[in-house]
Design an enzyme around this catalytic site. Structure first.
Site, mmCIF file in Angstrom:
data_model
loop_
_atom_site.group_PDB
_atom_site.id
_atom_site.type_symbol
_atom_site.label_atom_id
_atom_site.label_comp_id
_atom_site.label_asym_id
_atom_site.label_seq_id
_atom_site.Cartn_x
_atom_site.Cartn_y
_atom_site.Cartn_z
ATOM 1 C CD GLN A 242 -2.473 -1.198 2.715
ATOM 2 O OE1 GLN A 242 -3.434 -0.500 2.981
ATOM 3 N NE2 GLN A 242 -1.948 -2.027 3.598
ATOM 4 C CG ASP B 91 7.855 3.759 0.686
ATOM 5 O OD1 ASP B 91 8.021 2.729 0.008
ATOM 6 O OD2 ASP B 91 7.514 3.718 1.887
ATOM 7 C CG HIS C 167 -2.860 2.643 -2.032
ATOM 8 N ND1 HIS C 167 -2.822 2.523 -0.663
ATOM 9 C CD2 HIS C 167 -3.989 2.001 -2.428
ATOM 10 C CE1 HIS C 167 -3.876 1.824 -0.254
ATOM 11 N NE2 HIS C 167 -4.589 1.494 -1.302
ATOM 12 C CB CYS D 40 -0.658 15.447 -20.590
ATOM 13 S SG CYS D 40 -0.286 14.019 -21.610
ATOM 14 C CB CYS E 231 -3.764 14.363 -24.362
ATOM 15 S SG CYS E 231 -3.956 14.290 -22.567
ATOM 16 N N GLY F 83 2.692 -4.369 9.003
ATOM 17 C CA GLY F 83 2.698 -2.918 9.198
ATOM 18 C C GLY F 83 1.525 -2.185 8.592
ATOM 19 C CG ASN G 135 0.530 -3.743 13.447
ATOM 20 O OD1 ASN G 135 0.739 -3.022 14.415
ATOM 21 N ND2 ASN G 135 -0.045 -3.305 12.345
ATOM 22 N N PRO G 136 3.098 -4.226 15.920
ATOM 23 C CG PRO G 136 4.456 -2.355 16.264
ATOM 24 C CD PRO G 136 3.700 -3.087 15.210
#
Ligand code: NAD
Length: 256
Positions: free
Chosen positions: A113, A116, A131, A157, A160, A197, A223-224
């Protein structure tokens, strides 16, 4: 549906996970902002951090916000991009990349997800970016123009004339249907499905873990804290992503 609580798994007791991994033919790893937290990138829901503090996500990261005020949306994304530019993948990303070799010939697919680009930077070869990515820009009208996100971005663009935008899925937008379909197929086919995470509140990403569970995968949450997906996990590792992944790779190397 009432599900059993997951078994907590400690870092000294990874055999429960190593054994099924050794037999697996397909492994899928769904990652979220928590994996990149150890690279210094704040998660979406961390209170009081600079990235999301004092902003209305609907104003800066939604399709409506872009229509209303593209310059404001660009300013926020430029800030996001410069913060990411100073960060690097962490040991968790590197271990996920190493799993490809450690588990070969099993297929290892990352479904992220995160926007980065750290999985690819760390060396993972099969990554589905649900994403989108901060590494690319594209034509808002989707005429086919896409390019790496360099420092200077054309407003329009070149093909276009429509507005240019980051290649990120914003609030109010549908995910790329082909990517989502490939992720769903991977969830259905996975022997082991990791959920690492993520708070499991963003759909349809969160639903992939449920799909995997229903199709018979062993679901392992890292996950914590407890999440919306905890009830669907067979095992929960209540630890940071990198601690778990470093320990898992070590266990696989010594079992190998
Ligand atoms: P989230 O912020 O909703 O949840 C983060 C989860 O990570 C929490 O459950 C938290 O307990 C857990 N966590 C925190 N530190 C951790 C660690 N060291 N190890 C393991 N887990 C840890 O994130 P989400 O579920 O990914 O959803 C947020 C949305 O925001 C996603 O759509 C994502 O695209 C976007 N986002 C991306 C980035 C990024 O690309 N790095 C950063 C922030 C938000």
């Amino acid at each position: 549906m009432l599900l059993d609580q997951p078994t907590n798994v400690s870092l000294n007791d990874l055999e429960k996970i190593v054994r099924p991994l050794r037999k697996a033919e397909r492994v899928a790893i769904m990652s979220g902002a928590g994996l990149s937290a150890e690279s210094g990138i704040p998660t979406f829901r961390d209170a009081g951090n600079g990235l999301w503090a004092d902003v209305d996500p609907m104003a800066v990261a939604s399709i409506d916000g872009f229509y209303r005020d593209p310059a404001k949306v660009w300013a926020w994304h430029n800030d996001l991009r410069s913060r990411l530019a100073g960060a690097t993948p962490n040991a968790g990303h590197r271990c996920i990349a190493e799993l490809e070799a450690l588990l070969a010939p099993a297929e290892v697919l990352v479904i992220t997800q995160n926007i980065d680009g750290f999985h690819q930077e760390a060396g993972s070869h099969s990554v589905l970016e649900l994403h989108g990515t901060v590494k690319r820009i594209r034509c808002h009208r989707q005429c086919g123009f896409a390019a790496p996100w360099e420092d200077v971005v054309p407003e329009r663009c070149p093909a276009c004339g429509a507005l240019v935008r980051p290649d990120i899925v914003w609030f109010g937008e549908a995910l790329d249907s082909e990517i989502l379909e490939r992720a769903a197929d991977a969830a259905l086919a996975a022997d082991v499905f990791f959920v690492i995470g993520t708070s499991g509140v963003v759909q349809p990403a969160a639903g992939l873990a449920v799909l995997a569970k229903d199709a018979g995968a062993l679901v392992v949450e890292v996950n914590p804290g407890e999440t919306n997906l905890t009830e669907f996990a067979d095992y929960s590792a209540r630890t940071s992503a990198s601690e778990f992944l470093v320990a898992l790779c070590r266990a696989l190397r010594s079992a190998g």
